[in-house]
Design a protein around this motif. Structure first.
Motif, PDB file in Angstrom:
ATOM      1  N   UNK A 167      -9.308 -12.910 -33.081  1.00 54.63           N
ATOM      2  CA  UNK A 167     -10.513 -13.291 -32.355  1.00 54.63           C
ATOM      3  C   UNK A 167     -11.562 -13.919 -33.266  1.00 54.63           C
ATOM      4  N   UNK A 168     -11.627 -13.484 -34.513  1.00 52.67           N
ATOM      5  CA  UNK A 168     -12.686 -13.969 -35.411  1.00 52.67           C
ATOM      6  C   UNK A 168     -12.610 -15.482 -35.616  1.00 52.67           C
ATOM      7  N   UNK A 169     -11.456 -16.048 -36.014  1.00 48.08           N
ATOM      8  CA  UNK A 169     -11.431 -17.508 -36.190  1.00 48.08           C
ATOM      9  C   UNK A 169     -11.615 -18.287 -34.891  1.00 48.08           C
ATOM     10  N   UNK A 170     -11.170 -17.737 -33.773  1.00 51.73           N
ATOM     11  CA  UNK A 170     -11.415 -18.392 -32.483  1.00 51.73           C
ATOM     12  C   UNK A 170     -12.918 -18.579 -32.288  1.00 51.73           C
ATOM     13  N   UNK A 171     -13.687 -17.505 -32.479  1.00 57.97           N
ATOM     14  CA  UNK A 171     -15.146 -17.571 -32.325  1.00 57.97           C
ATOM     15  C   UNK A 171     -15.749 -18.566 -33.312  1.00 57.97           C
ATOM     16  N   UNK A 172     -15.324 -18.493 -34.557  1.00 58.68           N
ATOM     17  CA  UNK A 172     -15.853 -19.396 -35.568  1.00 58.68           C
ATOM     18  C   UNK A 172     -15.563 -20.851 -35.220  1.00 58.68           C
ATOM     19  N   UNK A 173     -14.383 -21.098 -34.657  1.00 54.91           N
ATOM     20  CA  UNK A 173     -14.037 -22.454 -34.251  1.00 54.91           C
ATOM     21  C   UNK A 173     -14.914 -22.961 -33.126  1.00 54.91           C
ATOM     22  N   UNK A 174     -15.078 -22.172 -32.087  1.00 58.43           N
ATOM     23  CA  UNK A 174     -15.916 -22.571 -30.949  1.00 58.43           C
ATOM     24  C   UNK A 174     -17.344 -22.825 -31.396  1.00 58.43           C
ATOM     25  N   UNK A 175     -17.908 -21.891 -32.170  1.00 62.12           N
ATOM     26  CA  UNK A 175     -19.323 -21.973 -32.530  1.00 62.12           C
ATOM     27  C   UNK A 175     -19.597 -23.019 -33.593  1.00 62.12           C
ATOM     28  N   UNK A 176     -18.554 -23.462 -34.317  1.00 66.11           N
ATOM     29  CA  UNK A 176     -18.751 -24.564 -35.265  1.00 66.11           C
ATOM     30  C   UNK A 176     -19.071 -25.865 -34.536  1.00 66.11           C
ATOM     31  N   UNK A 177     -18.797 -25.906 -33.236  1.00 64.54           N
ATOM     32  CA  UNK A 177     -19.080 -27.096 -32.423  1.00 64.54           C
ATOM     33  C   UNK A 177     -20.416 -26.972 -31.709  1.00 64.54           C
ATOM     34  N   UNK A 178     -21.148 -25.881 -31.942  1.00 63.55           N
ATOM     35  CA  UNK A 178     -22.448 -25.707 -31.317  1.00 63.55           C
ATOM     36  C   UNK A 178     -22.378 -25.167 -29.906  1.00 63.55           C
ATOM     37  N   UNK A 179     -21.285 -24.475 -29.590  1.00 63.74           N
ATOM     38  CA  UNK A 179     -21.119 -23.804 -28.302  1.00 63.74           C
ATOM     39  C   UNK A 179     -20.968 -22.316 -28.583  1.00 63.74           C
ATOM     40  N   UNK A 180     -21.663 -21.483 -27.816  1.00 65.03           N
ATOM     41  CA  UNK A 180     -21.581 -20.043 -28.029  1.00 65.03           C
ATOM     42  C   UNK A 180     -20.310 -19.487 -27.410  1.00 65.03           C
ATOM     43  N   UNK A 181     -19.561 -18.704 -28.184  1.00 62.64           N
ATOM     44  CA  UNK A 181     -18.470 -17.924 -27.608  1.00 62.64           C
ATOM     45  C   UNK A 181     -19.077 -16.695 -26.938  1.00 62.64           C
ATOM     46  N   UNK A 182     -18.504 -16.302 -25.806  1.00 61.99           N
ATOM     47  CA  UNK A 182     -18.951 -15.099 -25.095  1.00 61.99           C
ATOM     48  C   UNK A 182     -17.758 -14.156 -25.002  1.00 61.99           C
ATOM     49  N   UNK A 183     -17.685 -13.207 -25.912  1.00 60.65           N
ATOM     50  CA  UNK A 183     -16.523 -12.329 -26.024  1.00 60.65           C
ATOM     51  C   UNK A 183     -16.558 -11.316 -24.887  1.00 60.65           C
ATOM     52  N   UNK A 184     -15.413 -11.126 -24.239  1.00 57.97           N
ATOM     53  CA  UNK A 184     -15.381 -10.288 -23.046  1.00 57.97           C
ATOM     54  C   UNK A 184     -14.123  -9.423 -23.015  1.00 57.97           C
ATOM     55  N   UNK A 185     -14.103  -8.399 -22.158  1.00 60.65           N
ATOM     56  CA  UNK A 185     -15.169  -7.839 -21.317  1.00 60.65           C
ATOM     57  C   UNK A 185     -15.525  -6.498 -21.930  1.00 60.65           C
ATOM     58  N   UNK A 186     -16.758  -6.336 -22.339  1.00 58.06           N
ATOM     59  CA  UNK A 186     -17.218  -5.188 -23.121  1.00 58.06           C
ATOM     60  C   UNK A 186     -17.670  -4.079 -22.193  1.00 58.06           C
ATOM     61  N   UNK A 187     -16.910  -3.025 -22.073  1.00 58.99           N
ATOM     62  CA  UNK A 187     -15.671  -2.662 -22.744  1.00 58.99           C
ATOM     63  C   UNK A 187     -14.840  -1.838 -21.770  1.00 58.99           C
ATOM     64  N   UNK A 188     -13.568  -1.574 -22.190  1.00 52.03           N
ATOM     65  CA  UNK A 188     -12.653  -0.712 -21.439  1.00 52.03           C
ATOM     66  C   UNK A 188     -12.300  -1.287 -20.074  1.00 52.03           C
ATOM     67  N   UNK A 189     -12.281  -2.609 -19.981  1.00 52.39           N
ATOM     68  CA  UNK A 189     -11.867  -3.289 -18.746  1.00 52.39           C
ATOM     69  C   UNK A 189     -10.370  -3.561 -18.850  1.00 52.39           C
ATOM     70  N   UNK A 190      -9.569  -2.523 -18.578  1.00 54.20           N
ATOM     71  CA  UNK A 190      -8.133  -2.587 -18.835  1.00 54.20           C
ATOM     72  C   UNK A 190      -7.286  -2.627 -17.569  1.00 54.20           C
ATOM     73  N   UNK A 191      -7.934  -2.858 -16.416  1.00 56.00           N
ATOM     74  CA  UNK A 191      -7.204  -3.012 -15.166  1.00 56.00           C
ATOM     75  C   UNK A 191      -8.100  -3.745 -14.187  1.00 56.00           C
ATOM     76  N   UNK A 192      -7.469  -4.300 -13.140  1.00 53.17           N
ATOM     77  CA  UNK A 192      -8.211  -4.969 -12.076  1.00 53.17           C
ATOM     78  C   UNK A 192      -8.381  -4.064 -10.853  1.00 53.17           C
ATOM     79  N   UNK A 193      -7.482  -3.125 -10.686  1.00 51.64           N
ATOM     80  CA  UNK A 193      -7.591  -2.173  -9.582  1.00 51.64           C
ATOM     81  C   UNK A 193      -8.916  -1.413  -9.672  1.00 51.64           C
TER      82      UNK A 193
END
Length: 730
Positions: A167-193
């Motif tokens: 996840x770290x390099x993904x965020x660094x890549x996105x934000x190097x272009x001047x777009x904020x990464x929004x890491x999700x879903x905080x937290x314990x969202x481990x099902x849709x039911x």
């Protein structure tokens, strides 16, 4: 006379302008914190409150009077979602918003290659920047707890260390272009039911060791500019305004200085939203994706009720200023940044990046008698299965994409082998994609099977291309899968194909593990994920041998659902009783459960075959006796002793048998993907800080490195250990 008056007025205006100084918040040479404080000092209370809630489905207000722009968000983690109407989910039918679809994040995780994660982030960041988005709603790092979770395909697998490193390099890549990464879903969202209200109960130890590490890495190493709260509750409070998660852990302990954004419809209470760490409220009363309500944005919990409470003295102005500061900081990092690069959209470079990620993520699960690669001359290759032609970028909920192009597996294989040598039969059919509804096909299942069997009988090779899709109750937001089995009669079809032609291999496209009752009947199995725009080209390159597969499973495949930890404890453990859910497996998630309980998985975490073979020498360590604040370096020689170039992901696990607390048999603490030419050897060295050996001590409420003996295990998967080293921690 009129002309003289006009001249005098204009002159006076110019004189005033010349004497004015540029506000600090507009001066990009000033430090961001100075700009933030200057802008804040010029804003009214009403303008500050207006920053904190939506003004449309995907935007929140700026400060027009001061030239501070709006915040525009967009899904998703795999591609930039089409434009929608101001207050509706429906597409706006633009003609210039068809994006590149990148592989789903399960595929990215399967590459075990952080360099590709950086490339992914930069590429998707460029597409978001071109569309003038402020915030990209992704990546997702929720842990793969059950193979039934409808959104597992959006995440990075079952292991917190792997998710953290990817996840770290993904965020660094996105934000190097001047777009904020929004890491999700905080937290314990481990099902849709029951996702909107289920109350998750989990131990502190499992919380800190399993479910939080990737978020912590995203904040402290990736420097993410925003975080999205999750729908569910944790210990009685919704996660979009949860005091423990947002105030104490995220903002106090981790020093997060970015913006907490609610998931759409995840806010439930003004008082909690103000006090418990939420900064921007989005999508209230839209029930996530399913409602088009015309509810006034000024009635949001962080809108007029917030302003009223501030004006009446009910809420401290410091709470509002903190939220406004965070939002301004995000804007100055992105839209008002001096060095914000330009974007680009659906470029050849993005197609190449998507194809490269897809190729490295494809996992070869079985390959008896070197069935793959298909390098010979074949008169007829039969391609069977709906997923060979079905679009797999559409559906799935918020990650559904409108793409510029999509190469299907059938198109890719036809281009590779020639249209005269490839024949297709559908074999099975699902219904159309419809969010929130299960749609059935009107085609006759028996007729489809019969036609496919006839095609298979007359072919040299049969490739069944099936798996899941992004329909409701498949890999889709808003509903979990109903079973581990393949849907739409695929198991029956595979049995029939094998009887008709023993040279039948299976290619699965899915974001989840599936049961394989036919695993011993077919000579080869390939796990292909959702591979994006370049799906067909990537699959064809691997199947033909142009690319040697090197993907490794980012989660375990169980033989049966009951073997999975969450399901072994009954319904209160998953999916809960509709009110509460208890994570009874605690820290033993994924391979930690299988290995500790000695349950054989169908395919283990970290597993993946190659068209070549690799040999590991006996590992050595730079020092076998080390202090708790030290670093251990493990070295070994890795040799490609086959006849083709390839890549192997070496994995380093830590084990401690005698411990004061329950521990997993082994835990991943390092990995390295190594590319070797045929016959080449390379010395591989992996460093691990001793601090990573720690467990979360619930008595001390902190991390504890136990003294004593440990084993370091070098392997090619969690179940294939090539060498062991004993070390002692002082």
């Amino acid at each position: 006379m009129k002309s003289i008056l006009v001249t005098i007025a204009l002159g006076a205006s110019l004189m005033v302008s010349a004497q004015q100084k540029t506000p600090v918040y507009l001066d990009v040479t000033k430090p961001i914190e100075e700009r933030v404080e200057n802008a804040l000092s010029l804003m009214t209370t009403e303008e500050k409150v207006a920053l904190c809630h939506a003004q449309s489905k995907f935007s929140s207000k700026g400060v027009p009077r001061l030239g501070i722009p709006e915040v525009w968000t967009d899904d998703g983690p795999h591609g930039i979602r089409e434009e929608v109407f101001w207050d509706e989910w429906d597409g706006a039918h633009w003609t210039n918003d068809s994006c590149t679809a990148f592989p789903a994040l399960t595929c990215l995780a399967a590459t075990f290659n952080p360099h590709l994660s950086l490339l992914y982030g930069k590429s998707i960041g460029e597409e978001a920047r071109y569309r003038n988005k402020t915030v990209l709603l992704g990546p997702g790092v929720n842990i793969y707890r059950t193979p039934l979770n409808g959104r597992n395909f959006e995440y990075m697998g079952e292991d917190p260390y792997l998710s953290s490193r990817m996840v770290v390099p993904y965020i660094q890549g996105v934000q190097s272009i001047g777009v904020a990464a929004c890491v999700k879903h905080f937290a314990l969202n481990n099902q849709e039911e029951w996702r909107g209200h289920i109350n998750v109960n989990v131990s502190d130890r499992a919380l800190y060791e399993i479910y939080l590490p990737a978020f912590k890495a995203a904040v402290q190493e990736g420097k993410a500019w925003s975080i999205m709260g999750s729908y569910n509750q944790f210990r009685g409070e919704h996660c979009c305004h949860n005091d423990l998660l947002l105030n104490k852990i995220l903002k106090q302990d981790w020093k997060f200085d970015g913006v907490v954004i609610s998931d759409w419809g995840g806010t439930h209470n003004t008082d909690q939203a103000i006090k418990n760490g939420l900064d921007i409220e989005m999508g209230t009363y839209t029930n996530g994706l399913t409602t088009k309500g015309k509810f006034s944005y000024s009635s949001y919990y962080l809108a007029d009720p917030f302003l009223k409470g501030i004006n009446e003295g009910k809420y401290d102005m410091a709470l509002l200023n903190d939220k406004a500061r965070r939002i301004l900081r995000l804007v100055f990092h992105t839209t008002m940044s001096e060095n914000r690069p330009f974007g680009r959209f659906v470029s050849p470079e993005h197609s190449e990046a998507g194809r490269k990620i897809a190729e490295e993520g494809i996992v070869l699960l079985k390959n008896d008698k070197q069935f793959f690669p298909l390098t010979g001359k074949y008169n007829k290759i039969a391609i069977i299965g709906e997923n060979a032609t079905r679009s797999l970028v559409i559906g799935g909920g918020s990650s559904s994409l409108k793409v510029s192009y999509e190469v299907s597996p059938l198109a890719g294989l036809t281009a590779a082998y020639g249209k005269d040598h490839v024949v297709y039969s559908m074999g099975y059919a699902s219904g159309p994609s419809m969010y929130g509804r299960e749609m059935r096909s009107k085609l006759n299942a028996d007729s489809l099977v019969a036609a496919a069997v006839e095609v298979a009988k007359n072919a040299d090779i049969v490739l069944f291309v099936g798996g899941l899709n992004k329909n409701h109750f498949q890999d889709c937001e808003g509903g979990d899968r109903k079973s581990l089995d393949l849907p739409f009669g695929q198991d029956k079809l595979i049995d029939a194909l094998v009887k008709a032609n023993k040279n039948t291999a299976v290619v699965l496209l899915s974001g989840n593990a599936v049961a394989m009752p036919w695993v011993d009947k077919v000579p080869a199995i390939m796990q292909g994920w959702y591979l994006g725009s370049e799906a067909g080209n990537a699959l064809a390159n691997v199947i033909s041998g142009k690319v040697n597969p090197s993907g490794k499973l980012p989660f375990s495949f169980p033989k049966k659902l009951e073997d999975n930890a969450a399901h072994s404890f009954g319904k209160l453990s998953y999916p809960g009783d509709s009110i509460n859910e208890l994570y009874k497996e605690d820290i033993l998630v994924g391979y930690r459960w299988f290995d500790t309980k000695n349950i054989a998985p169908l395919f283990p975490f970290g597993y993946g075959l190659s068209y070549t073979t690799f040999a590991y020498s006996k590992p050595t360590v730079d020092k076998a006796d080390v202090t708790q604040d030290g670093t251990i370096r493990v070295s070994f020689t890795l040799t490609n002793n086959g006849k083709v170039d390839g890549a192997e992901t070496a994995q380093l696990y830590v084990s401690k048998t005698k411990s004061a607390v329950t521990r997993a048999t082994k835990e991943l603490k390092a990995f390295q993907k190594v590319f070797l030419k045929a016959g080449e050897s390379q010395t591989v060295t992996m460093e691990i800080p001793v601090s990573s050996f720690a467990f979360y001590d619930e008595v001390q409420h902190g991390w504890n490195v136990e003294k004593g003996a440990y084993q370091l295990l070098v392997g090619s998967s969690s179940r294939d250990i090539k060498g062991k080293i004993d070390v002692k921690i002082q």
